[in-house]
Scaffold this active site. Sequence first.
Site, PDB file in Angstrom:
ATOM      1  N   LEU A 285       9.595 -16.353  14.456  1.00 13.69           N
ATOM      2  CA  LEU A 285       8.392 -15.624  14.033  1.00 13.69           C
ATOM      3  C   LEU A 285       7.998 -14.643  15.123  1.00 13.69           C
ATOM      4  O   LEU A 285       7.379 -15.032  16.106  1.00 13.69           O
ATOM      5  CB  LEU A 285       7.256 -16.631  13.833  1.00 13.69           C
ATOM      6  CG  LEU A 285       7.203 -17.329  12.491  1.00 13.69           C
ATOM      7  CD1 LEU A 285       6.532 -18.666  12.618  1.00 13.69           C
ATOM      8  CD2 LEU A 285       6.466 -16.459  11.493  1.00 13.69           C
ATOM      9  N   SER A 286       8.397 -13.419  14.984  1.00 12.03           N
ATOM     10  CA  SER A 286       8.162 -12.457  16.072  1.00 12.03           C
ATOM     11  C   SER A 286       8.438 -11.054  15.566  1.00 12.03           C
ATOM     12  O   SER A 286       9.493 -10.491  15.844  1.00 12.03           O
ATOM     13  CB  SER A 286       9.079 -12.764  17.251  1.00 12.03           C
ATOM     14  OG  SER A 286      10.436 -12.751  16.829  1.00 12.03           O
ATOM     15  N   GLU A 287       7.491 -10.481  14.849  1.00 17.50           N
ATOM     16  CA  GLU A 287       7.741  -9.175  14.232  1.00 17.50           C
ATOM     17  C   GLU A 287       8.105  -8.123  15.272  1.00 17.50           C
ATOM     18  O   GLU A 287       9.019  -7.326  15.066  1.00 17.50           O
ATOM     19  CB  GLU A 287       6.533  -8.722  13.401  1.00 17.50           C
ATOM     20  CG  GLU A 287       6.414  -9.416  12.042  1.00 17.50           C
ATOM     21  CD  GLU A 287       5.873 -10.836  12.114  1.00 17.50           C
ATOM     22  OE1 GLU A 287       5.420 -11.240  13.195  1.00 17.50           O
ATOM     23  OE2 GLU A 287       5.902 -11.545  11.086  1.00 17.50           O
TER      24      GLU A 287
ATOM     25  N   HIS B 121      -2.253 -10.725   3.094  1.00 16.09           N
ATOM     26  CA  HIS B 121      -0.956 -10.635   2.415  1.00 16.09           C
ATOM     27  C   HIS B 121      -0.912  -9.449   1.457  1.00 16.09           C
ATOM     28  O   HIS B 121       0.105  -9.215   0.819  1.00 16.09           O
ATOM     29  CB  HIS B 121      -0.677 -11.918   1.624  1.00 16.09           C
ATOM     30  CG  HIS B 121      -0.408 -13.121   2.474  1.00 16.09           C
ATOM     31  ND1 HIS B 121      -1.326 -13.637   3.341  1.00 16.09           N
ATOM     32  CD2 HIS B 121       0.694 -13.908   2.578  1.00 16.09           C
ATOM     33  CE1 HIS B 121      -0.818 -14.697   3.947  1.00 16.09           C
ATOM     34  NE2 HIS B 121       0.412 -14.874   3.500  1.00 16.09           N
TER      35      HIS B 121
ATOM     36  N   PRO C 156       2.023  -6.477  14.199  1.00 10.83           N
ATOM     37  CA  PRO C 156       2.561  -6.770  15.536  1.00 10.83           C
ATOM     38  C   PRO C 156       3.766  -5.888  15.882  1.00 10.83           C
ATOM     39  O   PRO C 156       4.027  -5.632  17.057  1.00 10.83           O
ATOM     40  CB  PRO C 156       2.988  -8.246  15.444  1.00 10.83           C
ATOM     41  CG  PRO C 156       2.202  -8.796  14.310  1.00 10.83           C
ATOM     42  CD  PRO C 156       2.002  -7.671  13.343  1.00 10.83           C
TER      43      PRO C 156
END
Lengths: 331, 356
Positions: A64-66, A135, A95
């Site tokens: 999880l790390s845009e 979202h 991000p």
Amino acid sequence: MNTAIKTRTITLVQAITDALDTMMEEKSEVLLLGEDIGKNGGVFRATDGLQEKYGEGRVIDTPLSEAGFVGAGIGLAVNGFIPVIEIQFMGFIYPAYEQIMTHATRLRMRTMGHYTVPMVIRAPYGAGVRAPEIHCDSTEAIFTHMPGIKVVCPSSPYDAKGLLIAAIEDPDPVLFMEPMRCYRSIKAEVPEGKYVVEIGKGKKLLEGDDVSIITWGAMVPIVLNAAQEMKEKGVYCDVIDLRTLYPIDNEIIADSVQKTGRTVIVHEAHATGGVGNDVLSIINDTSFLFQKAPVERVTGFDVPVPYFGFEDHYLPSEARIIHAIKKVMSF
Amino acid sequence: MESQFPILQIMDCNGQIVSPMYKDNISEDFVKKFYKQLLRIRLFDRKAVSLQRQGRIGTYAPFEGQEAAQVGSALALEPADWMFPTYRDHGAAFVFGHSLRNILLFWNGRNEGCVPPNGKRIFPPGIPIATQIPHAVGAALAEKIKGSNHAAIAYFGDGATSEGDFHEGLNFASVIKAPVVFFNQNNQYAISVPIEKQMNTKTIAQKALAYDIPSVRLDGNDVFIVYFETLKALERARNGDGPTLIEAVTWRYGAHTTADDPSKYRDQIESNNRREETDPLLRIERWLKNEGLYEEKWIRQIETDAIQEIELAIAEMEAFPKANPADIFDYVFAEPTWQINQQKEEYLRLIGGEAK
């Protein structure tokens, strides 16, 4: 018509999978990165079956790390690959905004073409699916404002496949917005194999002489319903799906507006600074003297996309569109 | 935690070899090879500051004091490796083979400055903090997928380790075992903020523990430990064993950039003391003297050669054709959009004969 082309009836999200599959098969450089895209096939199943077919080396489940995986995508892109990155929801792209803004879009310019970023970022966007907060954003304008990236937004399965293939083949970064409320609501005949829908070209969906309605993405079906209703009242709408938001198709806008002299722009995104304003300036530049009424805009409000309890109030509705059409007709 | 990451050294400030393991490597030729590079980039750095003062280049980021970290790491690379420098690592880029003319052009506000020589895989200097770290991970992953044995090195300062991109980059690299070396130059200040206010950890090396990747803390002013440890990290990368974090503890004597005044936020006496005590060039001179190998004539010769090289690059930079306004339009996309074409045509028409 070439009857030899095989087609099949699929949804918009299946058309995305089809495009990815087609291009992964054709080019070994095409890699997919994103969260849950492997075994799970993505939260919308857009990458369903692709890891099984192409392996974990080409369909990469990322942490999880845009910022991290969009940044890594830039490194992959300059080193010979074509990364197609899935952002789970467009509201989660922020991000990575710095990576897109400060690197992906300007690397070609900074290095005079020595390094380029042939990368696609896929992002499901929009409200109307009863999704949680954040979202549902439709913030394309913050990307169309950034020089160096193209912004594409299909509304049909045919366009989705053809435009995604074009985006993968594009030598520059492309933000590919997917209207999630259309993912499964529309089925259409889509050719098998490879074909391309040109980036930067809009499409006329309905021919009419009275009012031009310019829209894109998830608003298309709503606009078509409103246009159908007006047709029954004797008002004929020229409906244009822009399909690409940067570079925008100025010719299709000018041709239509010069024919009708009346325009309604419909988008789901907030009004202020929205892409509708760019459409408006194209009309100003190309068709000022053809105008018979001020251009109307029907948009999301200048409020954060609300919780879904309110989203029907937020989203442009058929009623609001019809109201705007009547306004330009009676000016 | 600090005791788990002692600062490793091969040559101490007095020019003594303190790590006997490397005694055989430290020959006269070997030492002189490093000294020459250290001197070359120090002279360049000083000259660049003076060019900025004279208005011949724009704002410049000096690195004086950090030469050993840059030279030691850059000399450890193979020609086909990737380098992702920041705006303070032009010393490393120069040693790795970047064109000095282009480095100067960058500081003179020209895009040409970001273009490395053919065959050299050097990214443009990272301007935002830590964002080049994921790029290095991606480039390294590409090498891994291709099955090559090339690696990538990403440079960054101490402040960068507070940024999300540092953590995202390390985490991702550790998961995919990317052949990448994360090379930190801990100069102990992020512009004006001292490290104690930047992080609660005493070392940067310990941050690697969270990602289960090897890390090491070095005397960043000892060019030899930097070289051998970077070499070790690169070997690990090439062997498929994944990333390494290197913390090279160093100090910049001067300002963050030529637009900054360090006396506002730190006591420059400390800097002056460090010049006398821990300087990367001085300690080699001390070693040469200890060994009876110090030759004033040799030093003057390499100095003259370096100055000549630098002056030539400055002359090339200054003789470079004027900026072509078309260039700002022509490299945004592979094919300019109609918007860009329209803006370009109108602007070039407006400025008339100036266009080309």
